[in-house]
Design a protein around this motif. Structure first.
Motif, mmCIF file in Angstrom:
data_model
loop_
_atom_site.group_PDB
_atom_site.id
_atom_site.type_symbol
_atom_site.label_atom_id
_atom_site.label_comp_id
_atom_site.label_asym_id
_atom_site.label_seq_id
_atom_site.Cartn_x
_atom_site.Cartn_y
_atom_site.Cartn_z
ATOM 1 N N TRP A 263 0.794 -1.234 0.000
ATOM 2 C CA TRP A 263 0.000 0.000 0.000
ATOM 3 C C TRP A 263 0.821 1.275 0.000
ATOM 4 N N THR A 264 2.093 1.236 0.416
ATOM 5 C CA THR A 264 2.861 2.482 0.491
ATOM 6 C C THR A 264 4.080 2.507 -0.427
ATOM 7 N N TRP B 117 -6.383 7.602 8.449
ATOM 8 C CA TRP B 117 -6.383 8.533 7.319
ATOM 9 C C TRP B 117 -4.987 9.055 6.998
ATOM 10 N N ILE C 148 0.665 7.921 1.276
ATOM 11 C CA ILE C 148 0.602 7.407 -0.092
ATOM 12 C C ILE C 148 0.726 8.549 -1.100
ATOM 13 N N VAL C 149 0.024 9.652 -0.836
ATOM 14 C CA VAL C 149 0.096 10.811 -1.735
ATOM 15 C C VAL C 149 1.514 11.373 -1.774
ATOM 16 N N TYR D 70 -5.762 2.432 3.910
ATOM 17 C CA TYR D 70 -6.603 2.934 4.998
ATOM 18 C C TYR D 70 -7.184 1.788 5.813
ATOM 19 N N PRO E 214 -5.090 4.010 -1.717
ATOM 20 C CA PRO E 214 -5.608 4.762 -0.563
ATOM 21 C C PRO E 214 -6.663 3.985 0.232
ATOM 22 N N ILE E 215 -7.509 3.231 -0.471
ATOM 23 C CA ILE E 215 -8.558 2.464 0.219
ATOM 24 C C ILE E 215 -7.939 1.270 0.941
ATOM 25 N N ILE F 158 -3.263 7.631 3.933
ATOM 26 C CA ILE F 158 -3.596 8.232 2.631
ATOM 27 C C ILE F 158 -2.643 9.379 2.324
ATOM 28 N N ASN G 55 -7.955 1.799 9.563
ATOM 29 C CA ASN G 55 -8.720 3.005 9.241
ATOM 30 C C ASN G 55 -7.976 4.291 9.615
#
Length: 440
Positions: free
Chosen positions: A284-285, A390, A396-397, A383, A379-380, A393, A388
């Motif tokens: 995810w990252t 935030w 990740i951005v 998270y 992002p989903i 996210i 959960n």
């Protein structure tokens, strides 16, 4: 550079391809992957009972153990499920009966566990029970050893015709049972001698052996970077890096994820979990949109490139990339053996791994505790997998921006080269026509 690529292609790729097709590694990979659907289902229950909302947590507190039971019966028993599938897969690769291979592997696995005689309560003692602590991710290494031992013994007896053959009129299921009788007896007796007579704790010994390795892979920067380097280096030359490296490290990644999830159920803060980098950390990252975080390359091909070819590649790669499928980009651009893109493709994961490592280590974001479907947009998936959080996210951005900055000069150089090639190709017919007319 060309000499190095030729050396890699001729000397390194063939043996790596053979390793990727090695039957034992394939069996391990397929066995572990087979458990992911159950792990995903169990993770939903863990997320449900640990939502970061205090009134919700207080309301569910009396029922949390009951609600978390599906998690314990899926992820908490993953070694059982994986051992059977690994044994069946390895037996099938030898053209042996897959069901028998799975059963013998699972029988060996259970024989290497030590049951505990539970005498309480006195009025209705439970008798012998198997502690669940060794049946989940902590038992994966024992499952692998059990699978290899059981199926190889089964194969040895089959090859040397040391089996009981039944007449053709006997139903196949009955015939297979008798065929496995002699090798099965040898397998079970050896496992019994090792665990119960000689009192050798195979599971404990394997955990002690792999604990330093797991600690390095999960909590050490070098250990965190090493899998990414190997996976992307192999991908650079057309070898599916995850198929090879993942077969070796995925059992350890599952141990890390299970330990993190177990820590959460015991009330440990999500910013102080036992392991920084289970597989979900990378999913995810780091490998956002697939290996090399190439989803940013697809966006750049579409937005800043003038080459018609690269814009087309960006167009058909972007949507799959959002869902972490980047083969269209890897083989379409291509990234494989591409002197313009191979360097950033290998550099980006190392940089993003370093950023994410310190973000988790310093408690800037939660650690990872649950498995989510790998096709979720980052992002989903991030998270949900991080409880959960935030802040994942935002991480990740940030990582996507860093990846874009690293890729930018290389993409521009590649675009310039492709535009020049396209212009040269377009001008070629125009110069050829006058020459043909003069010849006439």
């Amino acid at each position: 550079m060309d000499r190095f690529m030729n050396w890699v292609e001729k000397k390194l790729v063939p043996p790596m391809a053979k390793i990727g097709a090695q039957r034992h590694l394939l069996a391990i990979r397929n066995g572990v992957i087979s458990t992911l659907s159950l792990i995903l289902i169990g993770s939903f229950f863990l997320i449900f009972v640990n939502l970061p909302y205090k009134p919700w947590a207080d309301a569910l507190a009396p029922y949390s153990a009951t609600i978390a039971l599906p998690f314990r019966m899926t992820m908490g028993l993953m070694a059982i499920y994986a051992t059977f599938v690994m044994g069946a897969d390895l037996a099938k690769s030898y053209s042996l009966d897959s069901t028998t291979g799975g059963i013998l592997s699972l029988g060996t696995f259970f024989m290497l566990q030590m049951p505990v005689n539970v005498l309480t309560p006195k009025k209705a003692p439970l008798g012998f029970v198997l502690p669940m602590s060794n049946l989940g991710s902590a038992g994966m290494f024992t499952g692998i050893v059990s699978m290899i031992f059981a199926v190889e013994v089964y194969r040895f007896f089959n090859v040397h015709k040391i089996t009981i053959k039944m007449p053709e009129q006997v139903p196949p299921a009955v015939a297979r049972s008798f065929e496995a009788l002699i090798p099965g007896a040898v397998i079970i007796i050896v496992a019994w001698l090792v665990r119960d007579i000689f009192k050798f704790d195979v599971n404990g010994a394997l955990l002690a052996l792999f604990k330093p390795i797991t600690g390095i892979l999960g909590n050490n920067l070098f250990g965190v970077l090493l899998p990414m380097f190997l996976i992307h280096f192999l991908w650079s030359f057309g070898i599916h890096g995850m198929s090879i490296v993942g077969s070796v490290v995925r059992p350890m990644w599952l141990v890390m994820l299970s330990a993190n999830a177990d820590a959460v159920t015991k009330g440990v803060s999500r910013t102080h979990l036992p392991y920084i980098a289970p597989e979900q950390f990378y999913q995810w990252t780091v490998t956002i949109g697939g290996a090399g975080a190439t989803v940013v390359v697809a966006v750049m091909f579409l937005t800043i490139c003038r080459s018609k070819f690269l814009r087309e590649v960006g167009g058909f790669s972007l949507v799959p990339g959002i869902f972490n499928i980047n083969e269209p980009m890897i083989f379409g651009a291509p990234i494989i053996l591409n002197p313009y893109l191979i360097l950033p493709f290998n550099l980006v994961p190392l940089v993003l791994s370093t950023i994410s490592y310190y973000a988790v280590k310093l408690g800037l974001v939660n650690g990872f505790t649950t498995y989510q479907a790998w096709t979720l947009p980052a992002p989903i998936g991030g998270y949900l997998s991080a409880g959960n959080d935030w802040r994942i996210i935002i991480l990740i951005v940030v990582n996507l921006i860093v990846a874009a900055i690293i890729y930018y000069p290389f993409v521009k150089a590649y675009d310039k080269k492709m535009v020049a090639d396209e212009q040269a190709k377009a001008e070629k017919p125009e110069t050829a026509a006058p020459a043909a007319a003069a010849k006439a």
